[in-house]
Enzyme design. Structure first.
Site, PDB file in Angstrom:
ATOM      1  N   GLU A 493      10.206  -0.761  -3.375  1.00 55.72           N
ATOM      2  CA  GLU A 493      10.788  -1.537  -1.685  1.00 55.72           C
ATOM      3  C   GLU A 493      10.303  -2.715  -1.779  1.00 55.72           C
ATOM      4  OE1 GLU A 493      11.789   0.804   1.411  1.00 55.72           O
ATOM      5  OE2 GLU A 493      13.956   1.153  -0.122  1.00 55.72           O
ATOM      6  N   LYS A 613       4.763   0.595  -3.178  1.00 59.04           N
ATOM      7  CA  LYS A 613       5.154   2.017  -2.080  1.00 59.04           C
ATOM      8  C   LYS A 613       5.405   2.704  -2.403  1.00 59.04           C
ATOM      9  CE  LYS A 613       8.357   2.459   1.960  1.00 59.04           C
ATOM     10  NZ  LYS A 613       9.380   2.326   1.643  1.00 59.04           N
TER      11      LYS A 613
HETATM   12  C1  BGC Z   1      12.533   4.630   0.660  1.00 59.26           C
HETATM   13  C2  BGC Z   1      13.647   5.228  -0.299  1.00 59.26           C
HETATM   14  C3  BGC Z   1      14.337   6.205   0.846  1.00 59.26           C
HETATM   15  C4  BGC Z   1      14.903   5.706   2.043  1.00 59.26           C
HETATM   16  C5  BGC Z   1      15.719   6.973   2.702  1.00 59.26           C
HETATM   17  C6  BGC Z   1      12.534   4.515   2.194  1.00 59.26           C
HETATM   18  O1  BGC Z   1      11.427   4.917   2.889  1.00 59.26           O
HETATM   19  O2  BGC Z   1      11.767   3.983   0.367  1.00 59.26           O
HETATM   20  O3  BGC Z   1      13.071   4.960  -1.359  1.00 59.26           O
HETATM   21  O4  BGC Z   1      15.815   6.417  -0.139  1.00 59.26           O
HETATM   22  O5  BGC Z   1      13.090   5.640   2.865  1.00 59.26           O
HETATM   23  O6  BGC Z   1      14.802   8.274   3.114  1.00 59.26           O
END
Ligand code: BGC
Length: 799
Positions: A493, A613
């Site tokens: 992300e 990330k």
């Molecule tokens: C992660 C996502 C995940 C979300 C909920 C985020 O920190 O990057 O991949 O879906 O948390 O767990």
């Protein structure tokens, strides 16, 4: 520490929130954090009770903008039970709380086998003397609307009175996540309370905008010396029952609080209040409830247990415990998805993300009905996903990155960087790859269970609509002779735009493109396989024209995959980004897991760097076993050999900060197959993620359900290479020295409770006696057939 318990010695306010999350008890319908019954919510204590799927939408203003968020609601607190004492002829001391000097000692034990939280404390009242407290709590696993708390109080060296106040508290807000404090957090409206003699209080309310009716009823009974006074005191937002009980030194008195919780979403009730009062009135005593509760847990452990020696085994059992408390057989009766942080806290507002990708493949082999219900949650929101796609001019279904009550996009528009204090645009909604996760789970569920009743109807509909969305998203680029998907965000992300670009989104995220091609190919497979009647119905229902299909075939073979320097590129242009000076950042900051926040606070942006990330390209190695991944690339006209894959793994390993707990799971899984020595480091990190709160404070806001289930699946499918295929089970075990011994049970197509055990290079498969046909087991170098009632022992080649 014994195998089935987690023990906490002493009381430390600094880690209380973490403990509350880890000591949460739940039954797949609702869960309650492990907070002290005698404490109110505040900076240290954060009691919380959450009912799966109970959401409410509120509007707030932040940074001058109006934002709307839907949250999983913190329900009225059923726990409150406080006590104070007076010696004979004396006056009442203060209500006893662990936050005063009165606490002499405290110990709490989470009993996984029986699903109990057991606590023992001693308080010293300055004038009366020492009061011993033994408390057992349960959230009933057989009756999903009940919870109970038994408290045994003993005056150690004095005689006098104890006053107990047992209450239901409706003065509750969503305060678990500090970052959300600027937002409106008052979800409960119309709180009413009442009482019914001799010992029942009730509280009812509704969520302020979704209008879900909520009712709790509590029955408090004292055994031992009869109370000298008992008063029911229904108040404005709080219904209390106060009892004064004479105590004699050394003679324990027992207080049983039984609570029923109903919401207007429950099946087979008239109104929630009537149902709650009836249920609590008819509930048996604590000992009987304890019996039926532990029997229900015994049945669950039979269907899913894992036994591994040492600390890894203890942690995995804890993970399994929390997965089962969030998603139990009761969940199969509800309209709910997989909440990313369990029913254990308020982070991510109880929303449903792609994390189910890490959960359903595990559940498929133990609780297929629960998987089916979780997929049905997605199916009920298919129409909404189609409308979301239509709203951006595309066909098919665009599932939201964050899903809640009705399947609309729930991702917040702004998020707070606590380091800089700035509210920033949140572009994570561009993670359209969530659709591939839904499709992958549909497919896996079909393979694992053979449930064609689902696969040929709701499953096929979802798969086809998701494939269609990818078809509509893929645009032909004549210069490359390939189809491209532009303007997305990948699992990593951090990168949500090209440096300096005026609009968010990246082009050709490899994970998105490859999984999109896979989804289209699977949809075609399924369409070919569908019996004529189902095929016709499906074509009519989703208005699919057979003439479109040759194009589907073409796109699934000619989707663009970017490469640079001999590795798969995370997205087009990734190779042009700047290298980050990782050593400098590691030296400068205690933790660089949230590098995005660090860089933003420095006035820079992570978008400029080759820094991820979490696993992104490597996710492909998580979803697809090596041979399948190779053939997927071959289908796309690319040669992905071991060397290139290993190079790709190396490349991203050096450029990932593991800012999500999912990252450790994926890296452990992938590395176990390419470079065993380093794999353990990541598996270990995934195991420790919640118990050690490695992200520094996030577990107090709820467990990381995807990572917990992911570690279980890492043993179940990752290390064994287990793949249910048709009527056979394929296995391709890979040794991981630190986890070289394991055993678990699984179910496959009518064979319930198959025992799989790996020990000193030997694989044992015990198929329970039944009328089923023999189970075919396929390994890389041989295939065997195991008759029900028999155990087969296979010597694995030395590695
Ligand atoms: C992660 C996502 C995940 C979300 C909920 C985020 O920190 O990057 O991949 O879906 O948390 O767990």
């Amino acid at each position: 520490m014994p195998e089935w318990t987690w023990e906490y010695e002493g009381y430390d306010p600094a880690v209380e929130r973490l403990r509350e999350s880890l000591c949460t008890l739940g039954n797949g319908c609702f869960a309650t954090r492990g907070a002290f019954p005698e404490c109110r919510a505040g900076l240290v204590h954060c009691p919380g009770t959450y009912r799966a799927g109970c959401y409410n939408r509120l509007e707030s203003t932040v940074a001058g903008r109006r934002v709307v968020n839907e949250d999983m609601v913190n329900l009225p607190n059923w726990l409150p039970l406080r006590f104070r004492v007076r010696s004979r002829g004396g006056t009442w001391g203060p209500w006893l709380t662990p936050d005063s000097a009165a606490l002499l000692d405290h110990r709490q034990v989470l009993d996984l086998r029986r699903g109990l939280l057991v606590r023992t404390s001693r308080y010293r009242d300055r004038t009366a003397g020492v009061l011993g407290v033994e408390q057992i709590r349960l959230v009933h696993m057989a009756d999903p609307h009940l919870a109970a708390l038994r408290t045994v109080l003993t005056a150690e060296n004095w005689s006098g009175d104890v006053e107990v106040e047992s209450a239901l508290d409706g003065d509750v807000t969503n305060i678990n996540v500090h970052r959300y404090r600027a937002l409106d957090r008052h979800h409960l409206a119309g709180v009413r309370t009442g009482a019914r003699e001799p010992g029942t209080t009730w509280l009812s309310c509704r969520t302020s905008t979704s209008g879900i009716g909520i009712a709790l009823a509590a029955r408090t009974v004292v055994t031992g010396p009869p109370p000298s006074s008992s008063q029911l005191r229904p108040g404005r937002r709080h219904a209390a029952h106060r009892l004064v009980i004479p105590v004699v030194a050394g003679r324990p008195l027992e207080v049983e609080k039984t609570v029923a919780l109903h919401t207007s979403r429950d099946a087979a009730i008239g109104d929630p209040l009537g149902a709650a009062v009836d249920r609590v009135t008819e509930a048996p005593d604590f000992a009987t409830l304890l019996d039926s509760h532990t029997a229900a847990w015994r049945r669950m452990w039979r269907r899913a247990d894992i036994s591994i020696p040492g600390r890894a085994g203890r942690i995995l059992r804890l993970h399994l415990f929390h997965v089962l408390q969030t998603l139990s057989p009761h969940t199969a009766d509800l309209d709910v998805g997989v909440p990313a942080r369990g029913l254990h806290g308020e982070a991510y507002r109880g929303h449903v993300f792609w994390d189910e990708l890490f959960v359903l493949p595990y559940l498929n082999l133990h609780f297929p009905d629960v998987s089916r219900a979780l997929l049905t949650y997605r199916h009920r929101r298919l129409d909404r996903a189609c409308r979301s796609a239509a709203a951006i001019g595309r066909a098919g279904a665009m599932y939201p990155w964050q899903s809640g009550s009705d399947g609309r996009e729930e991702t917040q528009e702004l998020h707070l960087n606590p380091r800089s204090g700035r509210w920033l645009p949140d572009n994570s909604r561009l993670q359209h790859h969530v659709g591939s996760a839904v499709a992958y789970n549909v497919w896996q569920y079909g393979e694992a269970t053979g449930d064609t009743g689902f696969l040929y109807t709701r499953g096929a509909e979802m798969l086809v609509q998701i494939a269609r969305f990818w078809m509509a998203s893929a645009v032909f680029d004549p210069a490359r002779g390939r189809y491209r998907i532009r303007g997305v965000v990948g699992p990593d992300e951090y990168h949500d735009a090209y440096p300096g670009a005026g609009r968010p989104g990246l082009d050709d995220n490899a994970y998105t493109n490859v999984t999109a091609a896979w989804v289209i190919a699977r949809a075609l497979d399924l369409l070919r396989r569908l019996p004529a009647r189902h095929r016709q119905e499906l074509f009519e229902r989703v208005r699919l024209d057979g003439e479109e299909l040759p194009k589907w075939e073409e796109v699934s073979r000619r989707m663009y995959v970017p490469f640079h320097q001999g590795v798969v590129s995370q997205f087009e242009g990734y190779g042009d980004l700047a290298e980050l000076d990782w050593d400098a950042y590691r030296a400068r900051y205690d933790s660089i897991r949230r590098l995005d926040r660090i860089l933003e606070a420095e006035g820079d942006t992570v978008n400029r760097y080759k820094a991820s990330k979490q696993a992104d390209v490597l996710m492909l190695g998580y979803l697809f076993p090596p041979t399948e991944l190779r053939s997927l690339f071959r289908r796309l006209g690319h040669h992905l050999d071991d060397e290139m894959w290993n190079r790709t793994v190396d490349y991203y390993l050096r450029r990932t900060s593991h800012g999500s707990t999912l990252s450790g799971v994926v890296h452990g899984w992938v590395l176990a197959r390419v470079r065993r020595a380093e794999a353990w480091q990541y598996v270990h990190e995934a195991l420790e993620a919640d118990i050690a709160d490695i992200q520094g404070g996030t577990t107090g806001e709820g467990i990381h359900l995807g990572a917990m289930a992911g570690t279980l699946d890492l043993v179940q499918r990752g290390l064994t290479g287990l793949a249910p295929r048709g009527d056979a089970l394929s296995l391709d075990p890979v040794p991981l020295p630190a986890l070289s011994e394991y055993g678990f049970t699984l179910s496959h197509r009518g064979h319930w409770g198959i025992g799989l055990r790996l020990h000193t290079g030997r694989l044992e498969l015990a198929v329970p006696d039944s009328e089923e046909s023999p189970l075919r087991v396929v390994l890389a170098d041989r295939a065997v057939t195991v008759t029900p009632g028999e155990t087969c022992v296979l010597q694995l080649p030395a590695n």
